[in-house]
Design an enzyme around this catalytic site. Structure first.
Site, PDB file in Angstrom:
ATOM      1  N   LYS A   1       0.688  -1.179  -0.046  1.00 49.31           N
ATOM      2  CA  LYS A   1      -0.072  -0.175   0.245  1.00 49.31           C
ATOM      3  C   LYS A   1       0.994   1.245  -0.009  1.00 49.31           C
ATOM      4  O   LYS A   1       0.747   2.215  -0.637  1.00 49.31           O
ATOM      5  CB  LYS A   1      -1.209  -0.142   1.299  1.00 49.31           C
ATOM      6  CG  LYS A   1      -2.116  -0.936   1.118  1.00 49.31           C
ATOM      7  CD  LYS A   1      -2.910  -1.224   2.248  1.00 49.31           C
ATOM      8  CE  LYS A   1      -3.762  -2.446   1.992  1.00 49.31           C
ATOM      9  NZ  LYS A   1      -4.407  -2.995   2.968  1.00 49.31           N
TER      10      LYS A   1
ATOM     11  N   GLN B   1      -5.397  -2.105   9.221  1.00 51.73           N
ATOM     12  CA  GLN B   1      -5.207  -3.284   8.393  1.00 51.73           C
ATOM     13  C   GLN B   1      -5.675  -4.596   9.396  1.00 51.73           C
ATOM     14  O   GLN B   1      -5.485  -4.622  10.537  1.00 51.73           O
ATOM     15  CB  GLN B   1      -3.518  -3.871   8.370  1.00 51.73           C
ATOM     16  CG  GLN B   1      -3.141  -4.679   7.557  1.00 51.73           C
ATOM     17  CD  GLN B   1      -3.588  -4.915   5.851  1.00 51.73           C
ATOM     18  OE1 GLN B   1      -3.696  -3.763   5.588  1.00 51.73           O
ATOM     19  NE2 GLN B   1      -4.405  -6.024   5.577  1.00 51.73           N
TER      20      GLN B   1
ATOM     21  N   ASP C   1     -11.532   1.940   2.986  1.00 53.87           N
ATOM     22  CA  ASP C   1     -11.779   0.433   2.822  1.00 53.87           C
ATOM     23  C   ASP C   1     -13.410   0.250   2.484  1.00 53.87           C
ATOM     24  O   ASP C   1     -13.937  -0.907   2.297  1.00 53.87           O
ATOM     25  CB  ASP C   1     -11.351  -0.153   4.204  1.00 53.87           C
ATOM     26  CG  ASP C   1     -10.305  -1.054   4.208  1.00 53.87           C
ATOM     27  OD1 ASP C   1      -9.839  -1.532   3.302  1.00 53.87           O
ATOM     28  OD2 ASP C   1      -9.796  -1.001   5.152  1.00 53.87           O
TER      29      ASP C   1
END
Ligand code: GUN
Length: 283
Positions: free
Chosen positions: A52, A96, A119
Protein backbone atom coordinates in the site's frame (compact mmCIF):
# COMPACT_ATOMS: atom_id res chain seq x y z
CA UNK A 1 -9.15 -20.89 -25.03
CA UNK A 2 -10.03 -18.30 -22.43
CA UNK A 3 -9.08 -14.65 -22.58
CA UNK A 4 -6.95 -13.75 -19.55
CA UNK A 5 -8.23 -10.75 -17.64
CA UNK A 6 -5.02 -8.89 -16.96
CA UNK A 7 -5.65 -7.04 -13.69
CA UNK A 8 -2.00 -6.18 -13.39
CA UNK A 9 -1.97 -4.22 -16.66
CA UNK A 10 -5.36 -2.57 -16.03
CA UNK A 11 -4.31 -1.55 -12.51
CA UNK A 12 -1.13 0.01 -13.92
CA UNK A 13 -3.22 2.12 -16.31
CA UNK A 14 -5.53 3.15 -13.46
CA UNK A 15 -2.56 4.12 -11.30
CA UNK A 16 -1.33 6.40 -14.09
CA UNK A 17 -4.72 8.13 -14.25
CA UNK A 18 -4.82 8.45 -10.46
CA UNK A 19 -1.27 9.85 -10.45
CA UNK A 20 -2.31 12.58 -12.92
CA UNK A 21 -5.32 13.54 -10.80
CA UNK A 22 -3.26 13.49 -7.60
CA UNK A 23 -0.74 15.84 -9.22
CA UNK A 24 -3.53 18.30 -10.14
CA UNK A 25 -4.98 18.24 -6.65
CA UNK A 26 -1.53 18.61 -5.09
CA UNK A 27 -0.91 21.70 -7.27
CA UNK A 28 -4.06 23.14 -5.73
CA UNK A 29 -2.54 22.66 -2.29
CA UNK A 30 -4.21 19.37 -1.34
CA UNK A 31 -1.98 16.31 -1.40
CA UNK A 32 -4.10 13.20 -0.88
CA UNK A 33 -2.96 11.40 2.27
CA UNK A 34 -3.64 7.88 3.52
CA UNK A 35 -2.95 6.82 7.12
CA UNK A 36 -2.34 3.09 7.44
CA UNK A 37 -2.41 1.48 10.86
CA UNK A 38 -0.78 -1.89 11.41
CA UNK A 39 -1.15 -3.53 14.80
CA UNK A 40 1.23 -6.41 15.49
CA UNK A 41 3.62 -8.10 13.07
CA UNK A 42 1.58 -10.62 11.10
CA UNK A 43 3.83 -11.29 8.05
CA UNK A 44 0.98 -11.18 5.50
CA UNK A 45 -0.32 -7.91 6.95
CA UNK A 46 3.19 -6.39 6.91
CA UNK A 47 3.47 -7.38 3.24
CA UNK A 48 0.07 -5.87 2.33
CA UNK A 49 0.86 -2.64 4.17
CA UNK A 50 4.25 -2.36 2.43
CA UNK A 51 2.48 -2.73 -0.93
CA UNK A 52 0.00 0.00 0.00
CA UNK A 53 2.86 2.37 0.83
CA UNK A 54 4.58 1.55 -2.45
CA UNK A 55 1.37 2.15 -4.44
CA UNK A 56 0.79 5.49 -2.71
CA UNK A 57 4.35 6.61 -3.41
CA UNK A 58 4.00 5.71 -7.09
CA UNK A 59 0.88 7.89 -7.41
CA UNK A 60 2.14 10.85 -5.36
CA UNK A 61 -0.23 10.06 -2.49
CA UNK A 62 1.30 10.76 0.92
CA UNK A 63 1.10 7.73 3.19
CA UNK A 64 1.70 7.69 6.91
CA UNK A 65 2.28 4.31 8.50
CA UNK A 66 1.56 3.67 12.17
CA UNK A 67 3.03 0.41 13.42
CA UNK A 68 1.69 -0.43 16.87
CA UNK A 69 2.75 -3.36 19.06
CA UNK A 70 0.45 -6.41 19.26
CA UNK A 71 -0.22 -5.53 22.91
CA UNK A 72 -1.80 -2.17 22.01
CA UNK A 73 -5.02 -1.56 23.93
CA UNK A 74 -8.30 -0.76 22.25
CA UNK A 75 -8.25 2.60 24.00
CA UNK A 76 -4.85 3.46 22.50
CA UNK A 77 -5.94 2.42 19.02
CA UNK A 78 -9.21 4.36 19.29
CA UNK A 79 -7.28 7.43 20.48
CA UNK A 80 -5.06 7.28 17.39
CA UNK A 81 -8.10 6.93 15.12
CA UNK A 82 -9.78 9.91 16.83
CA UNK A 83 -6.66 12.00 16.22
CA UNK A 84 -6.53 11.01 12.54
CA UNK A 85 -10.29 11.65 12.15
CA UNK A 86 -9.67 15.23 13.32
CA UNK A 87 -6.56 15.83 11.22
CA UNK A 88 -7.58 17.75 8.06
CA UNK A 89 -4.34 16.72 6.32
CA UNK A 90 -5.37 13.03 6.53
CA UNK A 91 -7.99 11.99 3.95
CA UNK A 92 -8.10 8.22 4.28
CA UNK A 93 -7.68 5.92 7.29
CA UNK A 94 -7.11 2.19 6.96
CA UNK A 95 -6.66 -0.26 9.81
CA UNK A 96 -5.10 -3.44 8.46
CA UNK A 97 -7.10 -6.54 9.36
CA UNK A 98 -7.05 -8.98 11.02
CA UNK A 99 -6.35 -7.31 14.35
CA UNK A 100 -4.56 -9.19 17.14
CA UNK A 101 -6.74 -11.01 19.68
CA UNK A 102 -8.38 -8.74 22.22
CA UNK A 103 -9.07 -5.92 19.77
CA UNK A 104 -12.56 -5.69 18.32
CA UNK A 105 -12.42 -5.08 14.58
CA UNK A 106 -16.08 -4.01 14.60
CA UNK A 107 -15.47 -1.38 17.25
CA UNK A 108 -12.31 -0.10 15.60
CA UNK A 109 -13.87 0.12 12.12
CA UNK A 110 -16.89 1.94 13.51
CA UNK A 111 -14.58 4.52 15.10
CA UNK A 112 -13.21 5.59 11.71
CA UNK A 113 -14.95 8.65 10.29
CA UNK A 114 -17.17 7.38 7.41
CA UNK A 115 -15.79 10.16 5.19
CA UNK A 116 -12.24 8.79 5.67
CA UNK A 117 -13.17 5.08 5.55
CA UNK A 118 -11.43 4.20 2.28
CA UNK A 119 -12.00 0.46 2.90
CA UNK A 120 -15.79 1.10 3.02
CA UNK A 121 -16.05 -1.19 6.06
CA UNK A 122 -17.85 1.28 8.38
CA UNK A 123 -21.52 0.27 8.90
CA UNK A 124 -22.64 3.58 7.39
CA UNK A 125 -20.67 2.91 4.20
CA UNK A 126 -21.83 -0.73 4.15
CA UNK A 127 -25.40 0.58 4.31
CA UNK A 128 -24.74 3.02 1.48
CA UNK A 129 -23.39 0.21 -0.69
CA UNK A 130 -26.54 -1.75 0.09
CA UNK A 131 -28.65 1.22 -1.02
CA UNK A 132 -26.55 1.72 -4.14
CA UNK A 133 -25.70 5.33 -3.22
CA UNK A 134 -22.13 5.26 -2.13
CA UNK A 135 -18.97 7.33 -2.25
CA UNK A 136 -16.57 4.51 -1.36
CA UNK A 137 -17.04 1.08 -2.85
CA UNK A 138 -15.20 -1.73 -1.08
CA UNK A 139 -11.91 -2.22 -2.91
CA UNK A 140 -12.01 -5.86 -4.02
CA UNK A 141 -15.61 -5.94 -5.32
CA UNK A 142 -15.07 -2.56 -7.00
CA UNK A 143 -11.92 -3.91 -8.64
CA UNK A 144 -13.86 -6.91 -9.96
CA UNK A 145 -16.52 -4.61 -11.45
CA UNK A 146 -13.80 -2.51 -13.12
CA UNK A 147 -12.29 -5.65 -14.64
CA UNK A 148 -15.67 -6.73 -16.03
CA UNK A 149 -16.20 -3.24 -17.50
CA UNK A 150 -12.73 -3.08 -19.00
CA UNK A 151 -13.32 -6.36 -20.84
CA UNK A 152 -16.80 -5.26 -21.95
CA UNK A 153 -18.45 -8.13 -20.12
CA UNK A 154 -22.13 -7.32 -19.62
CA UNK A 155 -23.68 -8.03 -16.21
CA UNK A 156 -27.26 -6.95 -16.85
CA UNK A 157 -29.68 -9.85 -16.97
CA UNK A 158 -26.94 -12.44 -16.55
CA UNK A 159 -26.63 -15.17 -13.94
CA UNK A 160 -23.97 -14.12 -11.43
CA UNK A 161 -22.92 -16.55 -8.73
CA UNK A 162 -20.71 -15.44 -5.83
CA UNK A 163 -19.06 -18.13 -3.71
CA UNK A 164 -18.19 -16.77 -0.26
CA UNK A 165 -20.19 -14.48 2.02
CA UNK A 166 -17.56 -12.39 3.78
CA UNK A 167 -18.26 -8.78 4.69
CA UNK A 168 -15.15 -7.71 2.78
CA UNK A 169 -15.79 -9.50 -0.53
CA UNK A 170 -18.78 -11.82 -0.98
CA UNK A 171 -21.61 -9.69 0.41
CA UNK A 172 -20.59 -6.37 -1.18
CA UNK A 173 -19.68 -8.18 -4.43
CA UNK A 174 -23.23 -9.51 -4.63
CA UNK A 175 -24.57 -5.97 -4.08
CA UNK A 176 -22.43 -4.41 -6.81
CA UNK A 177 -23.44 -7.13 -9.28
CA UNK A 178 -27.07 -6.60 -8.28
CA UNK A 179 -26.77 -2.84 -8.84
CA UNK A 180 -25.42 -3.66 -12.30
CA UNK A 181 -28.69 -5.58 -12.87
CA UNK A 182 -27.22 -9.06 -12.63
CA UNK A 183 -29.31 -11.94 -11.30
CA UNK A 184 -27.27 -12.78 -8.25
CA UNK A 185 -26.97 -15.98 -6.23
CA UNK A 186 -24.75 -16.24 -3.17
CA UNK A 187 -23.23 -19.57 -2.21
CA UNK A 188 -21.35 -20.52 0.94
CA UNK A 189 -20.14 -23.46 2.98
CA UNK A 190 -23.69 -24.66 3.70
CA UNK A 191 -24.98 -24.42 0.13
CA UNK A 192 -26.48 -27.71 -1.02
CA UNK A 193 -25.54 -29.00 -4.49
CA UNK A 194 -22.94 -26.28 -4.93
CA UNK A 195 -21.75 -27.42 -8.37
CA UNK A 196 -25.33 -27.41 -9.65
CA UNK A 197 -25.69 -23.77 -8.60
CA UNK A 198 -22.31 -22.59 -9.85
CA UNK A 199 -22.88 -24.27 -13.23
CA UNK A 200 -25.73 -21.81 -13.80
CA UNK A 201 -23.31 -18.89 -13.65
CA UNK A 202 -22.51 -16.72 -16.63
CA UNK A 203 -20.23 -14.85 -14.24
CA UNK A 204 -18.73 -16.83 -11.36
CA UNK A 205 -16.87 -14.99 -8.59
CA UNK A 206 -15.04 -17.14 -6.07
CA UNK A 207 -13.76 -15.80 -2.74
CA UNK A 208 -13.36 -18.70 -0.33
CA UNK A 209 -9.63 -19.02 0.31
CA UNK A 210 -9.20 -22.71 -0.58
CA UNK A 211 -6.74 -23.97 -3.20
CA UNK A 212 -8.44 -25.69 -6.19
CA UNK A 213 -11.91 -25.09 -4.73
CA UNK A 214 -13.46 -24.36 -8.12
CA UNK A 215 -13.05 -27.34 -10.41
CA UNK A 216 -14.01 -27.64 -14.08
CA UNK A 217 -17.21 -29.58 -13.32
CA UNK A 218 -18.50 -26.51 -11.41
CA UNK A 219 -18.19 -24.18 -14.39
CA UNK A 220 -20.51 -23.75 -17.36
CA UNK A 221 -18.62 -23.78 -20.66
CA UNK A 222 -18.16 -20.19 -21.84
CA UNK A 223 -18.59 -18.68 -18.37
CA UNK A 224 -16.52 -15.78 -17.00
CA UNK A 225 -14.55 -16.84 -13.90
CA UNK A 226 -13.19 -14.30 -11.42
CA UNK A 227 -10.81 -15.72 -8.83
CA UNK A 228 -10.55 -13.57 -5.71
CA UNK A 229 -8.67 -16.22 -3.71
CA UNK A 230 -5.14 -15.68 -2.47
CA UNK A 231 -3.68 -18.85 -1.02
CA UNK A 232 -0.34 -20.57 -0.67
CA UNK A 233 -0.38 -24.04 -2.26
CA UNK A 234 1.48 -27.19 -1.21
CA UNK A 235 4.55 -26.07 -3.20
CA UNK A 236 4.58 -22.74 -1.34
CA UNK A 237 3.39 -20.80 -4.40
CA UNK A 238 0.72 -18.07 -4.35
CA UNK A 239 -2.44 -19.33 -5.98
CA UNK A 240 -6.16 -18.55 -6.15
CA UNK A 241 -9.27 -20.64 -5.47
CA UNK A 242 -9.66 -21.94 -9.01
CA UNK A 243 -8.12 -25.06 -10.55
CA UNK A 244 -6.78 -22.76 -13.25
CA UNK A 245 -5.32 -25.21 -15.84
CA UNK A 246 -8.57 -27.23 -16.04
CA UNK A 247 -11.05 -24.37 -15.69
CA UNK A 248 -9.26 -22.06 -18.12
CA UNK A 249 -9.93 -24.53 -20.94
CA UNK A 250 -13.71 -24.08 -20.73
CA UNK A 251 -14.17 -20.41 -19.81
CA UNK A 252 -14.53 -17.40 -22.10
CA UNK A 253 -12.69 -15.07 -19.70
CA UNK A 254 -10.74 -15.85 -16.54
CA UNK A 255 -8.57 -13.92 -14.09
CA UNK A 256 -5.14 -15.30 -13.27
CA UNK A 257 -4.29 -15.46 -9.57
CA UNK A 258 -2.00 -13.77 -8.78
CA UNK A 259 -2.16 -10.96 -11.34
CA UNK A 260 -5.93 -10.63 -11.66
CA UNK A 261 -8.06 -9.23 -8.84
CA UNK A 262 -5.23 -8.44 -6.38
CA UNK A 263 -3.71 -5.51 -8.29
CA UNK A 264 -7.22 -4.14 -8.90
CA UNK A 265 -7.97 -4.16 -5.16
CA UNK A 266 -4.82 -2.14 -4.58
CA UNK A 267 -5.73 0.35 -7.31
CA UNK A 268 -9.22 0.84 -5.87
CA UNK A 269 -7.75 1.82 -2.51
CA UNK A 270 -5.79 4.57 -4.27
CA UNK A 271 -8.93 5.67 -6.07
CA UNK A 272 -10.89 5.82 -2.80
CA UNK A 273 -8.11 7.85 -1.18
CA UNK A 274 -8.20 10.30 -4.10
CA UNK A 275 -12.00 10.49 -3.78
CA UNK A 276 -11.70 11.20 -0.03
CA UNK A 277 -9.22 14.01 -0.73
CA UNK A 278 -11.48 15.50 -3.41
CA UNK A 279 -14.41 15.45 -0.99
CA UNK A 280 -12.32 17.18 1.66
CA UNK A 281 -11.31 19.79 -0.92
CA UNK A 282 -14.97 20.52 -1.67
CA UNK A 283 -16.08 20.59 1.95
N1 GUN B 1 -7.01 -7.48 5.29
C1 GUN B 1 -7.25 -8.23 4.20
N2 GUN B 1 -7.85 -7.48 3.26
C2 GUN B 1 -7.99 -6.25 3.77
C3 GUN B 1 -8.53 -5.04 3.27
O1 GUN B 1 -9.03 -4.94 2.15
N3 GUN B 1 -8.49 -3.96 4.12
C4 GUN B 1 -7.96 -4.04 5.35
N4 GUN B 1 -7.98 -2.95 6.10
N5 GUN B 1 -7.45 -5.15 5.84
C5 GUN B 1 -7.46 -6.24 5.05
Amino acid sequence: MAILMDGKALAARLRQQIKDEVALLTQQGIQPCLAVILVGDDPASCFYVANKEKDCAECGIRSIKYVLPAGTTEQELLALIARLNNDPAVHGILVQLPLPKGLSAAKVITAISPSKDVDAFHPENVGRVMQGKYTFAPCTPAGVMKLLEAYNIPVEGRECVVIGRSNIVGKPQAMLLLHANGTVTMCHSKTANLAEVTRRADILVCAVGIVNFVTADMVKPGAVVIDVGMNVNAEGKLTGDVDFPAVEKITSYITPAPGGVGPMTRAMLLENTLTAAKMAAQA
